[in-house]
Design an enzyme around this catalytic site. Structure first.
Site, PDB file in Angstrom:
ATOM      1  N   TYR A 314       0.808  -1.243  -0.120  1.00  0.00           N
ATOM      2  CA  TYR A 314      -0.282   0.289   0.080  1.00  0.00           C
ATOM      3  C   TYR A 314       1.262   1.074   0.060  1.00  0.00           C
ATOM      4  O   TYR A 314       0.812   2.062   0.985  1.00  0.00           O
ATOM      5  CB  TYR A 314      -0.746   0.094   1.111  1.00  0.00           C
ATOM      6  N   CYS A 410      -4.531   3.435   9.973  1.00  0.00           N
ATOM      7  CA  CYS A 410      -5.242   4.850  10.201  1.00  0.00           C
ATOM      8  C   CYS A 410      -6.930   4.342  10.506  1.00  0.00           C
ATOM      9  O   CYS A 410      -7.735   5.573  11.241  1.00  0.00           O
ATOM     10  CB  CYS A 410      -5.742   5.182   9.031  1.00  0.00           C
TER      11      CYS A 410
END
EC number: 2.1.1.190
Length: 454
Positions: A314, A410
């Site tokens: 990612y 996150c």
């Protein structure tokens, strides 16, 4: 039988905050969610709605206030969905966010003994956003602009936002008050009429360069010259003005076509010693000051000596990859969005970091192929979206067994879920460091360090 009913008026004690900032009080074990209430407070409430296992109530009066309660400084705090906890002091926010991460690690991850350190916060938790996405619309015959109200696409109209840059304020208010005069009709989502959908303002902290993106429904933009002149008058530091065309009936902000109307195609920023070129649609961390803290923590947990090969799953536009490449022997980044990979390659070249390789594709497919080709990682870094790591990627990690994993998250809930899977597969979570990337909101990022068990 529920212990409370709709329209009951009660005095309750608030025990906790939810992940979206509502106070939680329990009546005989039955949770009530109360917008605006804080832990430790005794409050009078009006029960609005009761469901089978929880209910919602309105805050009427505070009998005993929390010592962490403050007056929210934003004039539209009660209607805007951008911030959830401005009424909680910054010290209180740090306490809440550490608890949020620790509770997830304990409850979901079943890892009560893993150290969760105090949150690394900001000295000044205001005006930190380097990117603002401002919707425009019409209300009662007048132009409105600001930010969406909670769980809706109604705009909370404002001329200022105290977590975005002053330059974004100037552009937001200036365009709003001149829009009718320029003959530009704001877009209406329900009817799919109008031209100007959003204005996006990006500022590079290191260089001060500013980009303004005008998101329009149609490519034809007869008032473009007038809009360019206004923007340059409002903020002379602007170096790039871009039009993005989004003709679709959607609430997605950007369309596929981007045209530079004036100035540069990109703005340049720097995090630590690494330079980045940022285009209109590039993903780039919102809080540059805390990004340096976040990536510095990831670098510390990677514990690089210069001999390691690192895989960054990612990888986006290569922000973490290039940070790591300064200390690693070789870094390979994978990302599913092809334009982000092109940005990553360009940014590697910009920084003279030739010890990098970037490839577009699903991480759970690309990484196993790399391993078959003999490209193995000593350290693997993941920075997934809120939904966490793809299950196949987690299985790939467990199969390839890199010595060290650094997980940048996150979402504490999906972090905890994924840590549990990795623990069950032979890794040990050493510690977790929360970092406050979004002051005044309930969001909290965290970095976890995992080591392969002997």
């Amino acid at each position: 039988m529920k212990p409370v009913n709709k329209n009951d008026r009660l005095l309750v004690h608030v025990e906790d905050l939810t992940h979206d900032g509502a106070g939680v009080a329990k009546v005989e074990g039955y949770p009530l969610f109360i917008h605006g209430a804080l832990p430790g407070e005794d409050v009078h409430i009006h029960v609005l709605k009761t469901l089978k296992s929880y209910g919602f109530a309105k805050l009427l009066e505070i009998e005993n206030a929390s010592p962490f309660r403050v007056e929210a400084p934003c004039p539209v705090f009660d209607t805007c969905g951008g911030c959830q906890i401005q009424h909680l002091s910054y010290e209180g926010q740090m306490t809440f966010k550490r608890k949020l991460v620790r509770d997830a690690i304990t409850r979901i991850g079943k890892l009560p003994d893993v150290p969760v350190h105090p949150v690394k916060g900001m000295e000044n938790p205001w005006r930190y956003r380097n990117k603002s996405q401002i919707p425009f619309g019409m209300e009662d015959g007048r132009v409105v602009a600001g930010f969406y109200q909670p769980r809706s696409h109604q705009i909370a109209d404002t001329d200022i936002c105290i977590i975005q840059t002053p330059e974004a304020d100037s552009i937001m208010a200036g365009i709003k008050h001149k829009l009718t005069e320029m003959g530009i009709e704001p877009y209406e989502e329900e009817t799919h009429r109008g031209q100007l959908r959003h204005v996006v303002v990006r500022k590079a902290r290191a260089t001060g360069e500013i980009m303004v993106v005008l998101v329009t429904k149609k490519k034809k933009f007869p008032q473009a010259a007038e809009a360019l002149k206004l923007i340059q008058e409002l903020v002379p530091e602007t170096v790039s003005i871009v039009q993005n065309v989004n003709p679709e009936k959607t609430n997605v902000i950007f369309g596929d076509e981007t045209i530079t109307l004036w100035g540069k195609d990109v703005i340049e920023d720097q995090i630590g010693d690494v330079r980045f070129e940022i285009s209109a649609r590039s993903f780039y961390q919102i809080n540059p000051e805390q990004t340096e803290v976040l990536y510095g923590q990831a670098l510390e947990y990677a514990n690089l000596t210069g001999n390691e090969t690192v895989i960054d799953a990612y990888c986006g536009i290569g922000t973490i990859s290039l940070f790591l490449a300064q200390r690693a022997k070789f870094v390979m980044g994978v990302e599913i969005v092809p334009p982000a990979i092109e940005d990553a390659k360009r940014n590697a070249e910009l920084n003279g970091l030739s010890n990098t390789l970037f490839e577009a594709g699903p991480a759970e497919q690309v990484i196993p192929r790399w391993y078959k080709e003999g490209k193995k990682a000593d350290v693997l870094v993941v920075d997934p979206p809120r939904k966490g790591c793809d299950e196949q990627l987690l299985q790939t990690i467990l199969k390839q067994r890199p010595e060290r994993v650094v997980y940048v998250s996150c979402n504490p809930a999906t972090l905890a879920r994924d840590l549990r899977i990795l623990e069950d597969g032979g890794y040990r979570t050493q510690e977790v460091q929360p970092v406050d990337m979004f002051p005044q909101s309930t969001h909290c990022e965290a970095v976890a360090w995992l080591q392969l068990a002997e």
